[in-house]
Enzyme design. Structure first.
Site, PDB file in Angstrom:
ATOM      1  N   LYS A 128       0.818  -1.223   0.000  1.00  0.00           N
ATOM      2  CA  LYS A 128       0.000   0.000   0.000  1.00  0.00           C
ATOM      3  C   LYS A 128       0.847   1.265   0.000  1.00  0.00           C
ATOM      4  O   LYS A 128       0.550   2.234  -0.674  1.00  0.00           O
ATOM      5  CB  LYS A 128      -0.859   0.057   1.286  1.00  0.00           C
ATOM      6  N   LYS A 129       1.909   1.263   0.848  1.00  0.00           N
ATOM      7  CA  LYS A 129       2.617   2.522   1.121  1.00  0.00           C
ATOM      8  C   LYS A 129       4.086   2.497   0.705  1.00  0.00           C
ATOM      9  O   LYS A 129       4.814   3.461   0.939  1.00  0.00           O
ATOM     10  CB  LYS A 129       2.516   2.856   2.616  1.00  0.00           C
TER      11      LYS A 129
HETATM   12  N1  C2G Z   1      -7.275   7.436  11.982  1.00  0.00           N
HETATM   13  C1  C2G Z   1      -8.015   8.482  12.536  1.00  0.00           C
HETATM   14  N2  C2G Z   1      -7.404   9.668  12.832  1.00  0.00           N
HETATM   15  C2  C2G Z   1      -6.101   9.852  12.585  1.00  0.00           C
HETATM   16  C3  C2G Z   1      -5.329   8.792  12.030  1.00  0.00           C
HETATM   17  C4  C2G Z   1      -5.953   7.590  11.733  1.00  0.00           C
HETATM   18  O1  C2G Z   1      -9.231   8.357  12.780  1.00  0.00           O
HETATM   19  N3  C2G Z   1      -5.557  11.050  12.857  1.00  0.00           N
HETATM   20  C5  C2G Z   1      -7.951   6.178  11.651  1.00  0.00           C
HETATM   21  C6  C2G Z   1      -7.929   5.859  10.153  1.00  0.00           C
HETATM   22  O2  C2G Z   1      -8.934   6.591   9.475  1.00  0.00           O
HETATM   23  C7  C2G Z   1      -8.175   4.366  10.144  1.00  0.00           C
HETATM   24  C8  C2G Z   1      -7.506   3.915  11.467  1.00  0.00           C
HETATM   25  O3  C2G Z   1      -7.305   5.094  12.257  1.00  0.00           O
HETATM   26  O4  C2G Z   1      -9.573   4.078  10.192  1.00  0.00           O
HETATM   27  C9  C2G Z   1      -6.162   3.254  11.203  1.00  0.00           C
HETATM   28  O5  C2G Z   1      -5.363   4.166  10.483  1.00  0.00           O
HETATM   29  P1  C2G Z   1      -4.061   3.640   9.742  1.00  0.00           P
HETATM   30  O6  C2G Z   1      -3.227   2.882  10.671  1.00  0.00           O
HETATM   31  O7  C2G Z   1      -3.465   4.806   9.003  1.00  0.00           O
HETATM   32  O8  C2G Z   1      -4.698   2.598   8.743  1.00  0.00           O
HETATM   33  P2  C2G Z   1      -4.486   2.484   7.198  1.00  0.00           P
HETATM   34  O9  C2G Z   1      -3.052   2.307   6.881  1.00  0.00           O
HETATM   35  O10 C2G Z   1      -5.286   3.554   6.541  1.00  0.00           O
HETATM   36  O11 C2G Z   1      -5.127   1.042   6.909  1.00  0.00           O
HETATM   37  O12 C2G Z   1      -8.007  -2.148   5.078  1.00  0.00           O
HETATM   38  C10 C2G Z   1      -7.871  -0.800   5.423  1.00  0.00           C
HETATM   39  C11 C2G Z   1      -6.502  -0.451   5.770  1.00  0.00           C
HETATM   40  O13 C2G Z   1      -5.853  -1.510   6.394  1.00  0.00           O
HETATM   41  C12 C2G Z   1      -6.456   0.830   6.596  1.00  0.00           C
END
Ligand code: C2G
Length: 130
Positions: A44-45
């Site tokens: 993904k990243k």
């Molecule tokens: N999140 C949030 N506020 C932030 C940072 C993150 O509400 N300031 C939420 C994101 O929207 C997500 C959750 O925390 O719902 C996890 O964020 P990440 O670890 O960045 O997850 P991500 O890499 O986006 O993975 O299948 C979906 C993916 O695995 C999501």
């Protein structure tokens, strides 16, 4: 008993993660969290998380509002995970707004507002400056 499922990497745990997990739990009675695998994160990243998947899984499992955790191996397996855990509701932060609407045929899909001004990327950048 209403089951809620959510997904994420949850690398370098911060208040935005805690807020979404607590708000996800408040949508039901039982909260299941799929932790993105290291390989999925790389896909993904284009970088590996700071904390390896088993540590991220153990950290999230230790949070009071979380009932069960598993490793999310692929974004495409969401329907399987939703069915396996008999989830009534899929919760994601609104950075994913609209992206999971196709699962509305099998469960409720809720996007919650992200916590402002905090992210894992921002923390890593800040620590690099020290
Ligand atoms: N999140 C949030 N506020 C932030 C940072 C993150 O509400 N300031 C939420 C994101 O929207 C997500 C959750 O925390 O719902 C996890 O964020 P990440 O670890 O960045 O997850 P991500 O890499 O986006 O993975 O299948 C979906 C993916 O695995 C999501």
């Amino acid at each position: 008993m209403k089951t809620v499922i959510t997904f994420g990497t949850f690398d370098v745990l911060h208040i935005g993660h805690i807020n979404i997990l607590q708000r996800a739990k408040s949508q039901g009675d039982r909260l299941i969290v799929g932790i993105s695998s290291d390989a999925l994160n790389f896909a993904k990243k284009n970088r590996y998380p700071v904390y390896p998947e088993q540590e991220r899984k153990a950290i999230i499992a230790s949070i009071g509002c979380v009932d069960e955790v598993f490793i999310e191996e692929s974004l495409e397996l969401k329907a399987e995970y939703i069915k396996k855990y008999a989830a009534h509701t899929l919760v994601m932060g609104n950075d994913w707004e609209g992206k999971f609407d196709n699962y509305k045929t099998i469960c409720e899909v809720v996007y919650l507002p992200r916590t402002e001004n905090i992210s894992t990327t921002q923390i890593i950048t800040q620590i690099r400056k020290y």
